[in-house]
Structures are given as C-alpha cells and as structure tokens.
Design a protein around this motif. Structure first.
Motif, PDB file in Angstrom:
ATOM      1  N   VAL A  82       0.815  -1.212   0.000  1.00 17.54           N
ATOM      2  CA  VAL A  82       0.000   0.000   0.000  1.00 17.54           C
ATOM      3  C   VAL A  82       0.855   1.271   0.000  1.00 17.54           C
ATOM      4  O   VAL A  82       0.486   2.274  -0.629  1.00 17.54           O
ATOM      5  CB  VAL A  82      -1.001  -0.011   1.180  1.00 17.54           C
ATOM      6  N   THR A  91       0.679  -5.790   3.619  1.00 15.45           N
ATOM      7  CA  THR A  91      -0.569  -5.075   3.329  1.00 15.45           C
ATOM      8  C   THR A  91      -1.762  -6.004   3.252  1.00 15.45           C
ATOM      9  O   THR A  91      -2.851  -5.678   3.745  1.00 15.45           O
ATOM     10  CB  THR A  91      -0.438  -4.297   2.015  1.00 15.45           C
ATOM     11  N   GLY A 106      -6.483  -5.056   8.935  1.00  8.69           N
ATOM     12  CA  GLY A 106      -7.359  -4.155   8.206  1.00  8.69           C
ATOM     13  C   GLY A 106      -7.837  -2.944   8.976  1.00  8.69           C
ATOM     14  O   GLY A 106      -8.813  -2.296   8.578  1.00  8.69           O
ATOM     15  N   MET A 133      -7.439   8.124   4.143  1.00 14.14           N
ATOM     16  CA  MET A 133      -7.720   6.768   3.692  1.00 14.14           C
ATOM     17  C   MET A 133      -9.222   6.543   3.579  1.00 14.14           C
ATOM     18  O   MET A 133      -9.703   5.900   2.622  1.00 14.14           O
ATOM     19  CB  MET A 133      -7.097   5.753   4.663  1.00 14.14           C
ATOM     20  N   TYR A 185      -7.441  -3.512   2.840  1.00 15.20           N
ATOM     21  CA  TYR A 185      -6.293  -2.807   2.263  1.00 15.20           C
ATOM     22  C   TYR A 185      -5.842  -3.413   0.939  1.00 15.20           C
ATOM     23  O   TYR A 185      -5.244  -2.718   0.113  1.00 15.20           O
ATOM     24  CB  TYR A 185      -5.140  -2.772   3.260  1.00 15.20           C
ATOM     25  N   CYS A 232      -5.136  -1.340  -2.481  1.00 12.23           N
ATOM     26  CA  CYS A 232      -3.992  -1.503  -3.377  1.00 12.23           C
ATOM     27  C   CYS A 232      -4.434  -1.708  -4.818  1.00 12.23           C
ATOM     28  O   CYS A 232      -3.824  -1.150  -5.748  1.00 12.23           O
ATOM     29  CB  CYS A 232      -3.136  -2.681  -2.920  1.00 12.23           C
ATOM     30  N   ALA A 260      -0.301   1.285   6.933  1.00 13.70           N
ATOM     31  CA  ALA A 260      -1.404   1.183   5.976  1.00 13.70           C
ATOM     32  C   ALA A 260      -2.383   2.336   6.155  1.00 13.70           C
ATOM     33  O   ALA A 260      -2.819   2.954   5.172  1.00 13.70           O
ATOM     34  CB  ALA A 260      -2.107  -0.158   6.140  1.00 13.70           C
ATOM     35  N   THR A 261      -2.722   2.638   7.397  1.00 13.82           N
ATOM     36  CA  THR A 261      -3.591   3.792   7.662  1.00 13.82           C
ATOM     37  C   THR A 261      -2.989   5.058   7.091  1.00 13.82           C
ATOM     38  O   THR A 261      -3.689   5.902   6.515  1.00 13.82           O
ATOM     39  CB  THR A 261      -3.782   3.970   9.183  1.00 13.82           C
TER      40      THR A 261
END
Length: 396
Positions: free
Chosen positions: A10, A40, A45, A70, A144, A148, A379-380
């Motif tokens: 990500v 990712t 999640g 996001m 996520y 992507c 990721a966030t």
C-alpha cells in the motif's frame, strides 16, 4: 522524469499514485504475481486513530491525517469502510494507570477518546470484561488489498506501469541517472531511472544494500498468527476490542477485530519468524535465519525479553493458551471458538543496540529514498507517507 518504485504494497502504490497524478512516468516493481501479497494483504485491516503513538512523531501526525485521507480515498473508489469504534480495556486494576496514560497520549494527538466504566463499555460491547476502558469512536476497518488494487488501477490509468513477477536486483548511480537491474518473466534487464523510491517492507534493508546504502537498522521478521471466531462466537463482538498494550513492545497485544467482511479476527501474537516471508512454523529460510542471528540487535533485544518472548511462543503453540488471553477481554470465548486463519509477518526494524525502531524510518541517498521501517500504522498512513516521501524525493 522516470521514477522506479520498489514494492507493490500500500505504501509503494500510494507513492506511485502520487507521482503519476502529478505527471511523472512511474514503474512499480514487485516480485509477487499480484499486489499486496505480504504485510498489506495480511494485516487486521484496521484504520488506526493515532491513539498509541508518541506525540509529534511521524506515526502520530500521519495516523490522525491518514485516517481521514484513507477513508476519503475509499469512499471515492467505492471501497467499503466499517467504523464500529474501538474499546481499549483494562482488565485488571494494575492496567488502569497505563489506560490513563494512553488516554492522555491520544488527546495530545488530537484523537477523540473517552474514559468509560464497565457499564458504559458494555453499551458498546455487551460481552466485554474490564474495570475501566477507553472508547475510541474514530477507529474502523477496511480491505487494504482492495485499496492496493484501486491505487494500482489509478497508476496504470495515468500511464504508469505496475510490473508484477518482476524482482528488483540492484541499482547503481551513474552520470545520467540510475541503472536499475530487474529480473522478470523475460529474464534480467536494466531500466534507466531518474529517481528510485524503495518501499520493500520485509526486504527493505536488503534492497537498500543492493543500492549501495548501509541501512541504519536490520529487518527482523515477527510472525503474527491469527484465529477467526466461529459464527456463534463472532456474535459476541461488535467492533474492535484491544488490551492495554505493553509499553516495552511495538506490538498492540492480541485483540478482536470485526472485519469489513463481517467475520471477527483474533490476534495477532508476535513470534520470531524463521523466514522473512515465513507464515508458518515450518517455513525456514537458512539465509534469513543466519541474517537474524548475525545481527547483535536481536540478541540484545532477546536478552531483555526472555519471559515475554516465551509467552508469545506458548500462545503460538497452544490454542488453549491463546484463548485464555482472549477470555480476559471477552470471558465467554474458549478454545473451541477459534479457527486458524492466515498469518502475517511484520517487518520490524531493530537497531544495533537491540531497541525496536519506534517511528517510521526513511533513509536517503542521491536520487534515492528508502523506507526502512513502516509497520503498523503504515497502511492507515499510506497516503500521508506518500506525500512525505515525494517531498523527500524532490529534495534528493
């Protein structure tokens, strides 16, 4: 300007999308057959609120902004976001001071957080056990991997390339730019690039060395093992239930998460993996093990954490022990409620002195930017990290 991005997780894809959106020519490289195959696509999640991170750190500032960006990205691309909120629970009186420190930390980061008693905690999670808790409404979950795929689509739509099954081999700086060696389905070839951004996760320190850098820390892989709750037990959890984390570690402790799919995930624990992409105990890579053992930081970290490390191994090997940890949060849960789910591996950077690198770590070289530590909540924060990295790239 032609920019090569190493890694189709990500963060790498968010960087690529930022660059193509402003008109750069971008090539994304990933050795796997599809995007989001490692960290990712194998995490819980969660869209983190910024509750846990040191005020003023990149993790703190980017989490708060990242939760908004996001969510906005997901809404714009038709990706479902589930926002049930989170309870962080003190299950014993000894945990209350830690809970209070966490609340103060969250407020310093601008997170909406409220301390609640057991009665109010059970308004959100009727089956929870605690002496006190924090209610954090701005926490949710997302897919996520879907993020992507959307980012990769944006890159390709803007005339960028996402080359899967194409491994990065190395890069060298020349008078006319970077020569990037790759190995794909057609064999080895060399690409010319003006800049390179490496977001290689579990392989990030190796990618840096292959570019001539000496990384400031070494990646040590920690496997996080998950269970899924059986349907009857899943009904006991509405949203997210977390314990008060141990401040000695970068991990948040085994927790319960209702996913966007409607299932409830339990975990992860954190055990030393015997391969950088070792998702099972039987996954052993001799090179990876030798690399781990050769790094003095691992020995120093282990010497100070023998008991916690042993407990994590016990939880890994015993479903009953894992269930006991969950039962502290929700007493009705037992071993029969747990079904094994796919594990993940966290790329944790460890310094030579044995301390886990707490914040995001980025190292620069001429024409290059390397992300050397970007575990949760990366990721966030991916869209915010991307903006930060593009700014650093422009300054190289």
């Amino acid at each position: 300007m032609h920019i090569v991005v190493v890694g189709a997780g990500v963060v790498g894809l968010a960087v690529a999308a930022r660059l193509t959106a402003r008109g750069d020519r971008v090539t994304v490289l990933d050795k796997e057959p599809a995007v989001a195959r490692h960290q990712t696509g194998r995490n819980s999640g969660v869209i983190h609120s910024g509750l846990y991170y040191t005020p003023g750190s990149l993790k703190a500032t980017m989490s708060v902004a990242g939760a908004r960006s996001m969510t906005a990205f997901a809404e714009a691309h038709g990706i479902e976001v589930h926002r049930p909120g989170k309870l962080v629970v003190a299950t014993r009186p000894a945990h209350v001071p830690g809970l209070e420190r966490l609340a103060a930390n969250g407020r310093a980061n601008g997170v909406r957080v409220r301390e609640v008693d057991l009665a109010e905690a059970r308004e959100h999670e009727p089956h929870v056990s605690c002496v006190r808790a924090l209610w954090v409404p701005d926490t949710g979950t997302i897919d996520y991997a879907a993020v992507c795929r959307a980012l990769a689509h944006d890159v390709v739509t803007a005339d960028g390339e996402v080359l899967t099954e194409t491994a990065f081999v190395g890069a060298r700086d020349g008078a006319d730019g970077l020569r990037v060696r790759v190995e794909g389905p057609g064999g080895r070839e060399e690409l010319h690039a003006d800049r390179l951004v490496a977001c290689a996760g579990l392989q990030s320190d190796r990618v840096a060395r292959a570019c001539g850098l000496e990384p400031e820390a070494r990646i040590i892989p920690f496997r996080g093992e998950y269970f899924e709750l059986a349907p009857r037990a899943a009904a006991l959890v509405n949203g997210l239930i977390y314990p008060v984390p141990d401040p000695r570690f970068p991990f948040l402790g085994v927790h319960l998460t209702r996913m966007v799919s409607g299932t409830v995930q339990a975990g992860p624990n954190a055990v030393l993996a015997l391969a950088r992409e070792g998702y099972r105990w039987r996954d052993v890579d001799v090179r990876d093990v030798l690399d781990e053992l050769a790094w003095p930081g691992l020995w120093r970290m282990g010497a100070h954490n023998v008991v916690p490390g042993a407990l994590e191994v016990i939880h890994s090997l015993s479903k009953r022990a894992f269930a006991r940890g969950l039962a502290e949060l929700v007493p009705a849960l037992g071993p029969d409620d747990l079904v094994r789910a796919p594990a993940g591996v966290r790329a944790q950077a460890i310094a030579r002195d044995g301390k886990p690198v707490d914040d995001f770590l980025v190292q620069r070289a001429p024409r290059q930017v390397h992300v050397l530590n970007a575990p949760s909540p990366a990721a966030t924060c991916a869209l915010e990290i991307a903006t930060h990295l593009v700014g650093m790239l422009d300054a190289t």
